[in-house]
Design a protein around this motif. Sequence first.
Motif, PDB file in Angstrom:
ATOM      1  N   TYR A  85      34.873 -48.602  19.123  1.00 61.03           N
ATOM      2  CA  TYR A  85      34.714 -47.184  18.784  1.00 61.03           C
ATOM      3  C   TYR A  85      35.237 -46.952  17.367  1.00 61.03           C
ATOM      4  CZ  TYR A  85      33.988 -46.930  23.776  1.00 61.03           C
ATOM      5  OH  TYR A  85      33.516 -47.152  25.039  1.00 61.03           O
ATOM      6  N   LEU A  86      34.485 -46.134  16.613  1.00 62.40           N
ATOM      7  CA  LEU A  86      34.804 -45.950  15.204  1.00 62.40           C
ATOM      8  C   LEU A  86      34.914 -44.465  14.888  1.00 62.40           C
ATOM      9  CD1 LEU A  86      31.930 -48.352  14.234  1.00 62.40           C
ATOM     10  CD2 LEU A  86      34.352 -48.946  14.044  1.00 62.40           C
ATOM     11  N   ALA A  87      36.039 -44.081  14.303  1.00 63.80           N
ATOM     12  CA  ALA A  87      36.188 -42.687  13.873  1.00 63.80           C
ATOM     13  C   ALA A  87      36.208 -42.653  12.351  1.00 63.80           C
ATOM     14  CB  ALA A  87      37.487 -42.100  14.427  1.00 63.80           C
ATOM     15  N   VAL A  88      35.679 -41.588  11.785  1.00 70.57           N
ATOM     16  CA  VAL A  88      35.724 -41.417  10.329  1.00 70.57           C
ATOM     17  C   VAL A  88      36.417 -40.091  10.034  1.00 70.57           C
ATOM     18  CG1 VAL A  88      34.361 -41.169   8.228  1.00 70.57           C
ATOM     19  CG2 VAL A  88      33.577 -42.708  10.048  1.00 70.57           C
ATOM     20  N   ILE A  89      37.400 -40.143   9.158  1.00 69.24           N
ATOM     21  CA  ILE A  89      38.171 -38.927   8.852  1.00 69.24           C
ATOM     22  C   ILE A  89      38.543 -38.946   7.372  1.00 69.24           C
ATOM     23  CG2 ILE A  89      40.385 -40.023   9.511  1.00 69.24           C
ATOM     24  CD1 ILE A  89      41.239 -37.341  10.723  1.00 69.24           C
ATOM     25  N   ASP A  90      38.522 -37.767   6.736  1.00 72.63           N
ATOM     26  CA  ASP A  90      38.904 -37.710   5.327  1.00 72.63           C
ATOM     27  C   ASP A  90      40.378 -38.076   5.144  1.00 72.63           C
ATOM     28  OD1 ASP A  90      36.407 -36.995   4.552  1.00 72.63           O
ATOM     29  OD2 ASP A  90      36.902 -34.935   3.960  1.00 72.63           O
ATOM     30  N   GLY A  91      40.687 -38.545   3.957  1.00 74.43           N
ATOM     31  CA  GLY A  91      42.061 -38.970   3.687  1.00 74.43           C
ATOM     32  C   GLY A  91      42.959 -37.850   3.207  1.00 74.43           C
ATOM     33  N   ASP A  92      42.451 -36.615   3.177  1.00 72.05           N
ATOM     34  CA  ASP A  92      43.235 -35.536   2.569  1.00 72.05           C
ATOM     35  C   ASP A  92      43.811 -34.556   3.584  1.00 72.05           C
ATOM     36  OD1 ASP A  92      40.955 -34.336   3.423  1.00 72.05           O
ATOM     37  OD2 ASP A  92      40.272 -33.653   1.464  1.00 72.05           O
ATOM     38  N   MET A  93      43.744 -34.926   4.880  1.00 75.94           N
ATOM     39  CA  MET A  93      44.300 -34.108   5.970  1.00 75.94           C
ATOM     40  C   MET A  93      43.535 -32.808   6.206  1.00 75.94           C
ATOM     41  SD  MET A  93      47.750 -35.705   6.394  1.00 75.94           S
ATOM     42  CE  MET A  93      48.121 -34.669   7.710  1.00 75.94           C
TER      43      MET A  93
ATOM     44  N   MET B 221      44.132 -55.817  21.096  1.00 73.79           N
ATOM     45  CA  MET B 221      43.029 -55.541  20.170  1.00 73.79           C
ATOM     46  C   MET B 221      42.725 -54.037  20.100  1.00 73.79           C
ATOM     47  SD  MET B 221      39.163 -56.935  20.133  1.00 73.79           S
ATOM     48  CE  MET B 221      38.668 -55.387  20.838  1.00 73.79           C
ATOM     49  N   ALA B 222      42.344 -53.601  18.920  1.00 73.49           N
ATOM     50  CA  ALA B 222      42.125 -52.161  18.749  1.00 73.49           C
ATOM     51  C   ALA B 222      40.858 -51.710  19.463  1.00 73.49           C
ATOM     52  CB  ALA B 222      42.018 -51.831  17.267  1.00 73.49           C
ATOM     53  N   GLU B 223      40.988 -50.612  20.207  1.00 74.03           N
ATOM     54  CA  GLU B 223      39.823 -50.026  20.860  1.00 74.03           C
ATOM     55  C   GLU B 223      39.115 -49.072  19.885  1.00 74.03           C
ATOM     56  OE1 GLU B 223      40.696 -47.051  23.838  1.00 74.03           O
ATOM     57  OE2 GLU B 223      38.813 -47.486  24.869  1.00 74.03           O
ATOM     58  N   LEU B 224      39.938 -48.428  19.062  1.00 70.87           N
ATOM     59  CA  LEU B 224      39.416 -47.438  18.119  1.00 70.87           C
ATOM     60  C   LEU B 224      39.849 -47.803  16.696  1.00 70.87           C
ATOM     61  CD1 LEU B 224      38.142 -44.571  17.613  1.00 70.87           C
ATOM     62  CD2 LEU B 224      40.476 -43.680  17.824  1.00 70.87           C
ATOM     63  N   ALA B 225      38.883 -47.790  15.774  1.00 68.06           N
ATOM     64  CA  ALA B 225      39.239 -47.942  14.361  1.00 68.06           C
ATOM     65  C   ALA B 225      39.027 -46.598  13.683  1.00 68.06           C
ATOM     66  CB  ALA B 225      38.375 -49.008  13.696  1.00 68.06           C
ATOM     67  N   VAL B 226      40.034 -46.157  12.949  1.00 70.83           N
ATOM     68  CA  VAL B 226      39.924 -44.900  12.210  1.00 70.83           C
ATOM     69  C   VAL B 226      39.658 -45.264  10.751  1.00 70.83           C
ATOM     70  CG1 VAL B 226      41.087 -42.758  11.572  1.00 70.83           C
ATOM     71  CG2 VAL B 226      41.562 -43.836  13.791  1.00 70.83           C
ATOM     72  N   ILE B 227      38.474 -44.909  10.259  1.00 70.67           N
ATOM     73  CA  ILE B 227      38.087 -45.270   8.901  1.00 70.67           C
ATOM     74  C   ILE B 227      38.413 -44.108   7.960  1.00 70.67           C
ATOM     75  CG2 ILE B 227      36.186 -46.112   7.442  1.00 70.67           C
ATOM     76  CD1 ILE B 227      36.726 -47.831   9.963  1.00 70.67           C
ATOM     77  N   VAL B 228      39.140 -44.400   6.903  1.00 75.71           N
ATOM     78  CA  VAL B 228      39.553 -43.346   5.964  1.00 75.71           C
ATOM     79  C   VAL B 228      39.089 -43.698   4.544  1.00 75.71           C
ATOM     80  CG1 VAL B 228      41.491 -41.959   5.149  1.00 75.71           C
ATOM     81  CG2 VAL B 228      41.653 -43.139   7.359  1.00 75.71           C
ATOM     82  N   PRO B 229      38.043 -43.054   4.051  1.00 78.83           N
ATOM     83  CA  PRO B 229      37.639 -43.304   2.665  1.00 78.83           C
ATOM     84  C   PRO B 229      38.605 -42.590   1.729  1.00 78.83           C
ATOM     85  CG  PRO B 229      36.305 -41.543   3.595  1.00 78.83           C
ATOM     86  CD  PRO B 229      37.211 -42.004   4.702  1.00 78.83           C
ATOM     87  N   THR B 230      39.023 -43.266   0.694  1.00 81.71           N
ATOM     88  CA  THR B 230      39.962 -42.603  -0.225  1.00 81.71           C
ATOM     89  C   THR B 230      39.603 -42.842  -1.680  1.00 81.71           C
ATOM     90  OG1 THR B 230      41.437 -44.533  -0.209  1.00 81.71           O
ATOM     91  CG2 THR B 230      41.997 -42.721   1.278  1.00 81.71           C
TER      92      THR B 230
END
Length: 370
Positions: free
Chosen positions: A86-94, A1-10
């Motif tokens: 745990y939840l991370a949020v990062i832009d989808g454009d690098m 199971m995932a410990e961290l989810a990386v959320i990417v709004p696009t």
Amino acid sequence: MAELAVIVPTFNEKANVLPLIEAVDRALAGIEYEIVFVDDDSLDGTSEHVRAVAQANPRVRILQRINRKGLASAVIEGMMSTSAPYLAVIDGDMQHDERVLPQMLAKLKQQQLDIVVGSRHVEGGGMGDFSKSRVLLSNAGKALSRSISKTPVSDPMSGFFLLDRRFLDDVVRELSSTGFKILLDLLASARRPVKLGEVGYTFRLRERGESKLNIIVSLEYLRLLLDKWVGAYVPVTYLIFGVVGAFGVLVNLAIIFLLLRFGIEFSQAFIWSSSLVIAVNFFLNNALTFRSRRLQGAGLIVGLVLFYLACLIGLVVNLGIANSLREKGFPLWLSGLTGVTLSSVWNYWVTSILVWRAHRRGLRRPALPA
Ligand SMILES: Nc1nc2c(ncn2[C@@H]2O[C@H](COP(=O)(O)OP(=O)(O)O)[C@@H](O)[C@H]2O)c(=O)[nH]1
Ligand SMILES: [Mg+2]
């Protein structure tokens, strides 16, 4: 199971999808993670592309939202769609540096923090090659942010952060979910001091795709501020509708005044001017007040016609109420104000339901590029 989810709004980030997945995978070696793209039905086929990639990579997931817009709400729904603690949020454009994610996660866990923010303004951080005007805008926003959030943070405008799900659970029902500034929304919604840490990184330049930040998006920031200031008392959408309406009334008066000076008869001047101002108000409301469900294409024309009808009825209501109050002996200003207030409530109510809701169903996305 995932410990961290990386959320990417696009939105329209197709060209960035694979490079980002690869970069995140390199960065998160040894960590159980999943990556959730939240795509607002991009016109370039981002959703379809992510789905195709996900067929071969079980870490990749996609939440495709239809007839919805908005970075903040996309991020929240992405976070609510996963069970990772745990939840991370990062832009989808690098533009954010995914390589600091492990450091952010370690810091959050070791220091038992609510949230760790990727910051361009602490040691190890930087704005990179960023235009002067963007730096200025960012600083102005930062100054204003202090009016709604007590938590000291060097980069409240950041869209790059990592949080503990328990913190999200605490604040999720208080969120405004409006605009671009989800971090600030999270911090301002907390009813207790937030345990916050920061990790520096250097903002990269966008290499593929286009920025969605424009003047209207900056105005969306004001909407978040408004909601935090007065949202508990008046719905912000109504407030903005009212401001647009008041602006319309002023423009209307100015045009009538001008036309009268050119010798045009009052009733003619009134009709021409009002017809123009109603259309202007419609487009302003579409771009600002109801931005998250804005109409496009054919829906715009149907919406405009309905808006005219509603405003016409509103005008009759306004005149009717003002007149009857006047006849009952109320002062002119009170009769006028009551008429305007009641007709604006009517206009708001009927257009938000009729114009900016019913027709969402009819919206169609144009065909994808081949
Ligand atoms: N789901 C969703 N994502 C969005 C929306 N607007 C922008 N984004 C994404 O949010 C991230 C940041 O947007 P960007 O245009 O790069 O903003 P900038 O870095 O401030 O210029 C990118 O991954 C965009 O694709 C939106 O309305 N919905
Ligand atoms: Mg960007």
